[in-house]
Scaffold this motif. Structure first.
Motif, mmCIF file in Angstrom:
data_model
loop_
_atom_site.group_PDB
_atom_site.id
_atom_site.type_symbol
_atom_site.label_atom_id
_atom_site.label_comp_id
_atom_site.label_asym_id
_atom_site.label_seq_id
_atom_site.Cartn_x
_atom_site.Cartn_y
_atom_site.Cartn_z
ATOM 1 N N GLY A 1 -6.624 8.399 24.990
ATOM 2 C CA GLY A 1 -6.842 7.046 25.515
ATOM 3 C C GLY A 1 -8.307 6.788 25.787
ATOM 4 N N ILE A 2 -9.009 7.800 26.272
ATOM 5 C CA ILE A 2 -10.428 7.612 26.600
ATOM 6 C C ILE A 2 -11.236 7.371 25.324
ATOM 7 C CG2 ILE A 2 -12.491 8.818 27.480
ATOM 8 C CD1 ILE A 2 -10.665 10.025 29.641
ATOM 9 N N GLY A 3 -10.942 8.135 24.277
ATOM 10 C CA GLY A 3 -11.626 7.947 22.994
ATOM 11 C C GLY A 3 -11.336 6.572 22.425
ATOM 12 N N GLN A 4 -10.082 6.163 22.510
ATOM 13 C CA GLN A 4 -9.725 4.842 21.980
ATOM 14 C C GLN A 4 -10.457 3.741 22.753
ATOM 15 O OE1 GLN A 4 -7.781 4.652 19.125
ATOM 16 N NE2 GLN A 4 -8.621 2.584 19.146
ATOM 17 N N ALA A 5 -10.622 3.946 24.053
ATOM 18 C CA ALA A 5 -11.375 2.971 24.860
ATOM 19 C C ALA A 5 -12.847 2.942 24.442
ATOM 20 C CB ALA A 5 -11.239 3.310 26.337
ATOM 21 N N MET B 1 -14.630 2.789 32.494
ATOM 22 C CA MET B 1 -14.186 2.369 31.155
ATOM 23 C C MET B 1 -12.803 1.735 31.235
ATOM 24 S SD MET B 1 -14.304 4.465 27.634
ATOM 25 C CE MET B 1 -16.075 4.283 27.583
ATOM 26 N N ASP B 2 -12.613 0.663 30.500
ATOM 27 C CA ASP B 2 -11.360 -0.080 30.531
ATOM 28 C C ASP B 2 -10.285 0.658 29.722
ATOM 29 O OD1 ASP B 2 -9.408 -1.936 30.698
ATOM 30 O OD2 ASP B 2 -10.371 -3.413 29.380
ATOM 31 N N LEU B 3 -9.313 1.225 30.450
ATOM 32 C CA LEU B 3 -8.237 1.955 29.752
ATOM 33 C C LEU B 3 -6.953 1.124 29.721
ATOM 34 C CD1 LEU B 3 -8.628 5.650 30.934
ATOM 35 C CD2 LEU B 3 -8.933 4.751 28.651
ATOM 36 N N ASP B 4 -7.125 -0.167 29.939
ATOM 37 C CA ASP B 4 -5.978 -1.045 30.035
ATOM 38 C C ASP B 4 -5.568 -1.524 28.643
ATOM 39 O OD1 ASP B 4 -4.032 -2.459 31.236
ATOM 40 O OD2 ASP B 4 -5.304 -4.164 31.784
ATOM 41 N N THR C 1 -15.922 7.742 8.883
ATOM 42 C CA THR C 1 -15.518 8.911 9.673
ATOM 43 C C THR C 1 -16.665 9.393 10.550
ATOM 44 O OG1 THR C 1 -14.105 9.541 7.815
ATOM 45 C CG2 THR C 1 -14.463 11.208 9.509
ATOM 46 N N GLU C 2 -17.887 9.412 9.975
ATOM 47 C CA GLU C 2 -19.051 9.847 10.769
ATOM 48 C C GLU C 2 -19.354 8.848 11.888
ATOM 49 O OE1 GLU C 2 -20.369 12.902 10.573
ATOM 50 O OE2 GLU C 2 -18.841 13.211 9.036
ATOM 51 N N VAL C 3 -19.164 7.555 11.626
ATOM 52 C CA VAL C 3 -19.358 6.543 12.677
ATOM 53 C C VAL C 3 -18.407 6.824 13.837
ATOM 54 C CG1 VAL C 3 -19.081 4.095 13.253
ATOM 55 C CG2 VAL C 3 -20.191 4.748 11.105
ATOM 56 N N LEU C 4 -17.130 7.060 13.517
ATOM 57 C CA LEU C 4 -16.135 7.310 14.565
ATOM 58 C C LEU C 4 -16.482 8.582 15.334
ATOM 59 C CD1 LEU C 4 -12.878 6.335 12.617
ATOM 60 C CD2 LEU C 4 -14.202 4.932 14.204
ATOM 61 N N LYS C 5 -16.910 9.642 14.617
ATOM 62 C CA LYS C 5 -17.313 10.896 15.285
ATOM 63 C C LYS C 5 -18.479 10.662 16.243
ATOM 64 C CE LYS C 5 -18.083 14.534 12.769
ATOM 65 N NZ LYS C 5 -18.677 15.186 11.573
ATOM 66 N N GLU C 6 -19.464 9.877 15.795
ATOM 67 C CA GLU C 6 -20.639 9.623 16.647
ATOM 68 C C GLU C 6 -20.226 8.873 17.911
ATOM 69 O OE1 GLU C 6 -23.792 10.673 16.357
ATOM 70 O OE2 GLU C 6 -23.384 11.733 14.501
ATOM 71 N N ILE C 7 -19.350 7.883 17.764
ATOM 72 C CA ILE C 7 -18.932 7.092 18.929
ATOM 73 C C ILE C 7 -18.088 7.941 19.879
ATOM 74 C CG2 ILE C 7 -17.530 5.108 19.667
ATOM 75 C CD1 ILE C 7 -18.434 3.805 16.955
ATOM 76 N N LEU C 8 -17.214 8.751 19.294
ATOM 77 C CA LEU C 8 -16.333 9.584 20.115
ATOM 78 C C LEU C 8 -17.071 10.800 20.670
ATOM 79 C CD1 LEU C 8 -13.216 9.444 17.755
ATOM 80 C CD2 LEU C 8 -13.364 8.420 20.042
ATOM 81 N N GLY C 9 -18.194 11.170 20.013
ATOM 82 C CA GLY C 9 -18.923 12.370 20.434
ATOM 83 C C GLY C 9 -18.143 13.639 20.154
ATOM 84 N N ILE C 10 -17.472 13.669 19.001
ATOM 85 C CA ILE C 10 -16.661 14.851 18.676
ATOM 86 C C ILE C 10 -17.164 15.503 17.387
ATOM 87 C CG2 ILE C 10 -14.589 14.009 19.832
ATOM 88 C CD1 ILE C 10 -13.488 13.196 17.071
ATOM 89 N N GLY C 11 -16.817 16.766 17.211
ATOM 90 C CA GLY C 11 -17.141 17.497 15.987
ATOM 91 C C GLY C 11 -18.620 17.790 15.884
ATOM 92 N N GLU C 12 -19.018 18.110 14.655
ATOM 93 C CA GLU C 12 -20.398 18.467 14.364
ATOM 94 C C GLU C 12 -21.071 17.261 13.724
ATOM 95 O OE1 GLU C 12 -22.005 22.026 11.830
ATOM 96 O OE2 GLU C 12 -20.006 22.501 12.601
#
Ligand SMILES: [Zn+2]
Length: 272
Positions: A24-28, A1-4, A209-220
């Motif tokens: 940084g990984i989540g933002q990537a 993943m591009d962390l640059d 918010t749910e879109v961001l959670k799904e992409i990040l794979g966080i929360g319930e």
């Protein structure tokens, strides 16, 4: 993943990067994500703005309407000066003004049985912000067939609903909740029954918010649950959704294997 990340990006997303669950990984992950927003209206406005602000790398917007004066009571991505401008162009301008670093792909077209699968397959995740059942069922069927997560919100008068549908991961689909579209005219649309503008803002923001959670794979995940908000009572409640073992779309007895049933439906595709 591009962390640059550039220095500007690190500054822009610093409040995200500070969060242990993002970093940084989540933002990537957000930068690499491709999200399709269907409907650039009351739900689509906060969706597009918050997804762009969050740094979602590619945001597709589908809408074939132009901005009208009666939209501006709730569709805050548009402006009085842009009345008459195609909504996808207006929303793209608003998103780019907020964050020039994201790619906006405007699709000034009506979602149909002929283009839905092709469009949806180009993205990782789909958000439905449309205002009629014909399109909602088309989106739900296309997402299930294309195995894309659907984050679906709806508003009417003073109430909102939200859920995440992932039948490809064993969760219920939209048709597990509503088997068939009600006959035209049976359920009023916002243009017939009205909607408090801020209600669309809240629901579109919850949807983002749910879109961001799904992409990040966080929360319930909201997969398997339906959130219902009664704005007048200021009450949120959540009901459980289970896959329907006889569902026409996602069960072993499924009878829907393509979008051909949607070819005969001539419905207006307008965003909330
Ligand atoms: Zn189903």
């Amino acid at each position: 993943m591009d962390l640059d990340f550039s220095e500007d990006e690190i500054r822009r997303y610093s409040r995200h990067i500070l969060l242990a669950d993002v970093g940084g990984i989540g933002q990537a992950k957000l930068k690499a994500a491709k999200v399709l927003v269907i409907g650039a209206g009351g739900l689509g406005s906060p969706l597009v703005l918050y997804l762009a602000a969050a740094g979602i790398g590619t945001i597709g917007i589908v809408d074939d309407d132009v901005v009208e004066l009666s939209n501006l009571q709730r569709q805050v991505a548009h402006t009085t000066a842009r009345i008459g401008v195609p909504k996808v162009a207006s929303a793209a301008e608003a998103a780019h003004a907020l964050n020039p670093g994201v790619t906006i792909e405007p699709h000034a077209t009506r979602l149909t049985a002929d283009n839905a699968l092709d469009l949806i397959r180009r993205y990782d995740l789909v958000c439905d912000g449309t205002d009629n059942f014909a399109t909602r069922f088309l989106v739900a069927d296309a997402c299930a067939l294309a195995r894309r997560t659907l984050v679906s919100a709806a508003v009417l008068r003073f109430e909102g609903q939200l859920s995440v549908f992932k039948p490809h991961e064993g969760g219920p689909c939209y048709r597990c909740l509503y088997a068939e579209a009600p006959p035209p005219g049976a359920v009023p649309t916002c243009s017939e029954a009205g909607v408090l503008g801020a209600v669309t803002g809240v629901m579109g923001t919850l949807q983002a918010t749910e879109v961001l959670k799904e992409i990040l794979g966080i929360g319930e995940s909201l997969c398997g649950r339906l959130l219902i908000w009664d704005a007048l009572a200021t009450r949120f409640r959540t009901v459980k959704l289970r896959p329907d073992p006889h569902c026409a779309l996602c069960s072993p007895e499924a009878t829907i294997h393509d979008l051909s049933a949607h070819r005969d439906v001539a419905a207006p595709v307008c965003a909330v």
